[in-house]
Structure formats: structure tokens, C-alpha cells
Design an enzyme around this catalytic site. Structure first.
Site, PDB file in Angstrom:
ATOM      1  N   CYS A  15       0.832  -1.210   0.000  1.00  0.00           N
ATOM      2  CA  CYS A  15       0.000   0.000   0.000  1.00  0.00           C
ATOM      3  C   CYS A  15       0.860   1.251   0.000  1.00  0.00           C
ATOM      4  O   CYS A  15       1.324   1.693   1.053  1.00  0.00           O
ATOM      5  CB  CYS A  15      -0.924  -0.006   1.213  1.00  0.00           C
ATOM      6  SG  CYS A  15      -1.954   1.467   1.323  1.00  0.00           S
ATOM      7  N   CYS A  30      -0.513   4.172   2.019  1.00  0.00           N
ATOM      8  CA  CYS A  30      -0.379   4.014   3.472  1.00  0.00           C
ATOM      9  C   CYS A  30       1.049   4.322   3.923  1.00  0.00           C
ATOM     10  O   CYS A  30       1.266   4.986   4.923  1.00  0.00           O
ATOM     11  CB  CYS A  30      -0.689   2.591   3.918  1.00  0.00           C
ATOM     12  SG  CYS A  30      -2.218   1.917   3.302  1.00  0.00           S
ATOM     13  N   ASP A  31       2.000   3.775   3.206  1.00  0.00           N
ATOM     14  CA  ASP A  31       3.373   3.731   3.710  1.00  0.00           C
ATOM     15  C   ASP A  31       4.359   4.608   2.944  1.00  0.00           C
ATOM     16  O   ASP A  31       5.499   4.769   3.366  1.00  0.00           O
ATOM     17  CB  ASP A  31       3.882   2.279   3.670  1.00  0.00           C
ATOM     18  CG  ASP A  31       2.983   1.339   4.476  1.00  0.00           C
ATOM     19  OD1 ASP A  31       2.310   1.816   5.397  1.00  0.00           O
ATOM     20  OD2 ASP A  31       2.958   0.144   4.174  1.00  0.00           O
TER      21      ASP A  31
END
Lengths: 314, 106
Positions: A141, A144-145
Site C-alpha cells: 500500500c 499508506c506507507d
């Protein structure tokens, strides 16, 4: 909190809170049915991890996946849908007139009909280092990261729409992005390909597969092998983002409803599965296009079909 | 949102985590992280259930990236359990309360 009432018998239990499940929840709760949306993780589904959706109608400038899914959820909540997060359905059983959904620890929920909208999840590479470094450099992701990789080098594995979309997103943070793809051409939409080829931070390792992810406490490098020459080489990197396709989230359904050879749920054209009262919609279904717009249409149809089924029972 | 959890900062990190007499579970989170939002009530519940046994702290990785970086946080939510000021266990990703309790060995 996250627990739903175990004794209440809902009209409709919807498994999965992505675009298909949330649309089914909007339709079913607006039809004044009692609806529980049961999510093993958190609402939003795969698309919530996407930075920008440009092909969902109504948003001419595009919209982030998280923002779009937040709106879907708000709309379902407005009509009274109950949300049960962090509840993983491990089995669907039957007790007379209703279904019983059980999680791995034995918690249960009851419903008269079930709509399966559990979608699909990122396929893993299954190479040494992948599991050990998940969350320590290995990610599925980018939205997300990605921010943890500011001014660092990253590798993206894959050549489809997700891989290239996320490679482009990662150029906001990373100093360089190397796309490792097993073929000599991308599968991604032309518009994404053109953007990637024009981006000076992105380079490509063609005809190559990752055979290991290496490091001590975090990722230092990946080892790749050229599938044509057989040569192996190392790419120094701080992060590895993996986008090599998907598997349906249907392992809990084996022996319950009919699945195709790839594990996707087979339905009739009302979206009912091989078990009366159980419906399926969106990416988890054996359909031909995994897109939000398709999932939305199927979610609506599954809800209406469940409604018709309930009316026939009453 | 105050509840039983402690907002951690670079100013109170030493006192609240490193020199804490009780073990500390630190939730590394950010406002833009959906799974982190879902874990917020789980953290409150954990803090209430184990009040006096463990301390639950929350560290915003956008505000204190240097602390997140020091512990190799590269994905959120990440939970790190500190005993006597030392990180002894790292858990990544959203999960139900019971599983988190199990993973922590509480």
C-alpha cells in the site's frame, strides 16, 4: 465498539465494506431493512488504498480512494446501517430460517440473508524476506506507507494499473523508483504508461522477477533474476511495493457456495450464489471487470435481489 | 478523546516511555491513516482494561517523525511494547482487541 449483538437476527448481513458492500448497504438500509456491514479489517476495501481514482463518474478532477469510500460509508450510516469492524467471518452456517456467521474465535452474528462482498487482496511474491520485512520496508500500500520513504529508494514490483499508479505516487516521496516487471512491456493503461515513461525518477528492470528481499532489521536490497538471460543482480532499496495481482477473499467459502477454478464466487444474473439467500457482488464475484463502477452496480443489484428474496419469505 | 491514553511528544518521551515504571504500549499513528482511526477505540479499551498494569501511549508520526524513524516504523499503525524503556515487541497493522492482547501476552 466493534462487537455487534450476537442474538439479533438482521435482515441482511453484508460481508466486506468496500464499494460493493457499502453500496449494497445503502440500498438495503434505505429499503428499511436491518443491515450489518461486517468487515474483517476497516471500511474502504482495496480502493481506499488508491491515491487517485480518475474513472469513477461524478468526480471530473479525480478523487482519492479513501475520500470516496468515506462518503460511501457516511451514506450507508445515514440510512442506519450497522458497522461491525475487525470481525472476520470464518464460516457461514445455517440454523433453520437464518444464517450464522462465525469468526475464528467463535463469536457469531445472525442474518436472514448474506451478501458476500469480500473482494480480493494483493497476491504475495512468496520469496524469502517478504514476510519478515512486511511493515519494515515491504508494503502492499503506497498510499499508506509511501510517506515513510521520503528521499529513499524504492522498488515497485508489477506492470499493471496498480503498479504504475502507485509507482507514480511514490515519486512524490522517493528519490528513485525502480519498476521490476517480468515482461518487456507494461499492461497498465496507456495514459499511465506515458506518465511513467515521462517521469525521470522512474526506471525499469524489464523481464525480471524478484527472487529475494534482503536486509538485516530492514530492507537493504532485492535480488532480481532476468527471466530471459537467467542472470541475477541486486538493486539497493529501502522499500519494496508489491502489485502483482490479486486473489479472491473466498477461502472461508470453500464447500459453502460454488466457486470458479480461480476461487471467485459464481452467481446467477440476480447475483444469487448456489445457496438461496446468499448473494455476491463486486470483485469477489466471477465477473469480467474489477472496477469501483462495476462493484457499485453489482452492490445495488445484490441488495435488491436480497430484498426480493426476503419478500418471498414473508 | 483524552481518555486513558497518553499523548506522547518528543518532550515527554523520556519521562513517559524510557523512564516508565510500568510497561508502555506505544501506538504509532497519523490522522490520514484509516486503520489507525479504527484502532483508536481499541487503544482506549486496552488502556481502561489494563489501567495500572500497562500504559498506552499514542505518538503521531507526522509530528514526531524522528521518533518513528528511530524505531524503524515504516508502516502504520505500528505498536511497540516497551519494558524498562526497551522495545521488546513490535506489532504491525490493525487488529481486534483480543488478538492484540494475545500478541502482547497480557
Amino acid at each position: 465498539m466493534t462487537e455487534g449483538n450476537a442474538e439479533a437476527i438482521r435482515d441482511i448481513a453484508i460481508l466486506g465494506a468496500g464499494p460493493a458492500g457499502l453500496t449494497a448497504a445503502i440500498y438495503a438500509s434505505r429499503a428499511l431493512r436491518t443491515v450489518a456491514v461486517i468487515e474483517k479489517g476497516v471500511p474502504g476495501g482495496q480502493i481506499a488504498m488508491t491515491d487517485l481514482i480518475e474513472n469513477y463518474p461524478g468526480f471530473p478532477d479525480g478523487i482519492s480512494g479513501m475520500e470516496l469510500m468515506t462518503k460511501f460509508e457516511e451514506q450507508a450510516r445515514r440510512f442506519g446501517a450497522e458497522f461491525i469492524n475487525l470481525f472476520e467471518v470464518a464460516s457461514i452456517g445455517r440454523d433453520g430460517s437464518h444464517f450464522i456467521l462465525a469468526d475464528p474465535s467463535g463469536r457469531t452474528l445472525k442474518a436472514r440473508t448474506v451478501i458476500i462482498a469480500t473482494g480480493q487482496q494483493s497476491r504475495q511474491l512468496n520469496v524469502p524476506g517478504e514476510a519478515e520485512f512486511t511493515g519494515r520496508g515491504v508494503s502492499y500500500c503506497a498510499t499508506c506507507d509511501g510517506a515513510f520513504f521520503r528521499d529513499r529508494k524504492v522498488v515497485v514490483v508489477g506492470g499493471g494499473n496498480s503498479a504504475i499508479q502507485e509507482a507514480l505516487y511514490l515519486t512524490r516521496f522517493a528519490s528513485s523508483v525502480t519498476v521490476v516487471h517480468r515482461r518487456d512491456a507494461l499492461r497498465a493503461d496507456r495514459i499511465l504508461q506515458e506518465r511513467a515513461f515521462a517521469n525521470e525518477k522512474i526506471s525499469f528492470a524489464w523481464d525480471s522477477v524478484v527472487i529475494s528481499i534482503n536486509g538485516d532489521t530492514k530492507v537493504d536490497s532485492v535480488t532480481i533474476r532476468n527471466v530471459k538471460t537467467g542472470e541475477t543482480s541486486n538493486i539497493e532499496t529501502d522499500g519494496v511495493f508489491i502489485y502483482i495481482g490479486y486473489n479472491p477473499n473466498t477461502s472461508f467459502l470453500a464447500g459453502t457456495v460454488e466457486l470458479d477454478e480461480a476461487g471467485y464466487v459464481i452467481t446467477d444474473d440476480t447475483l444469487q450464489t448456489s445457496v438461496p439467500g446468499i448473494f455476491a457482488c463486486g470483485d469477489v464475484r466471477a465477473n469480467h471487470l474489477k472496477q469501483v463502477s462495476v462493484a457499485v452496480g453489482e452492490g445495488a443489484l445484490a441488495a435488491v435481489s436480497a430484498e426480493t428474496y426476503l419478500e418471498n419469505l414473508e | 478523546m483524552a481518555g486513558n491514553t497518553v499523548e506522547l511528544t518528543s518532550a515527554n518521551w523520556e519521562a513517559e516511555v524510557v523512564n516508565s515504571e510500568t510497561p508502555v504500549l506505544v501506538d504509532f499513528w497519523a490522522a490520514w491513516c484509516g486503520p489507525c482511526r479504527v484502532m483508536a477505540p481499541v487503544m482506549e479499551e486496552l488502556a481502561t482494561r489494563y489501567a495500572g498494569t500497562i500504559k498506552v501511549g499514542k505518538l503521531n508520526v507526522d509530528e514526531y517523525p524522528e521518533i518513528a524513524g528511530r524505531f524503524g516504523v515504516m508502516s502504520i499503525p505500528t505498536f511497540i511494547y516497551f519494558q524498562n524503556g526497551q522495545p521488546v515487541r513490535q506489532i504491525i497493522g490493525a487488529m481486534p482487541l483480543e488478538r492484540l492482547v494475545h500478541e502482547l501476552g497480557l
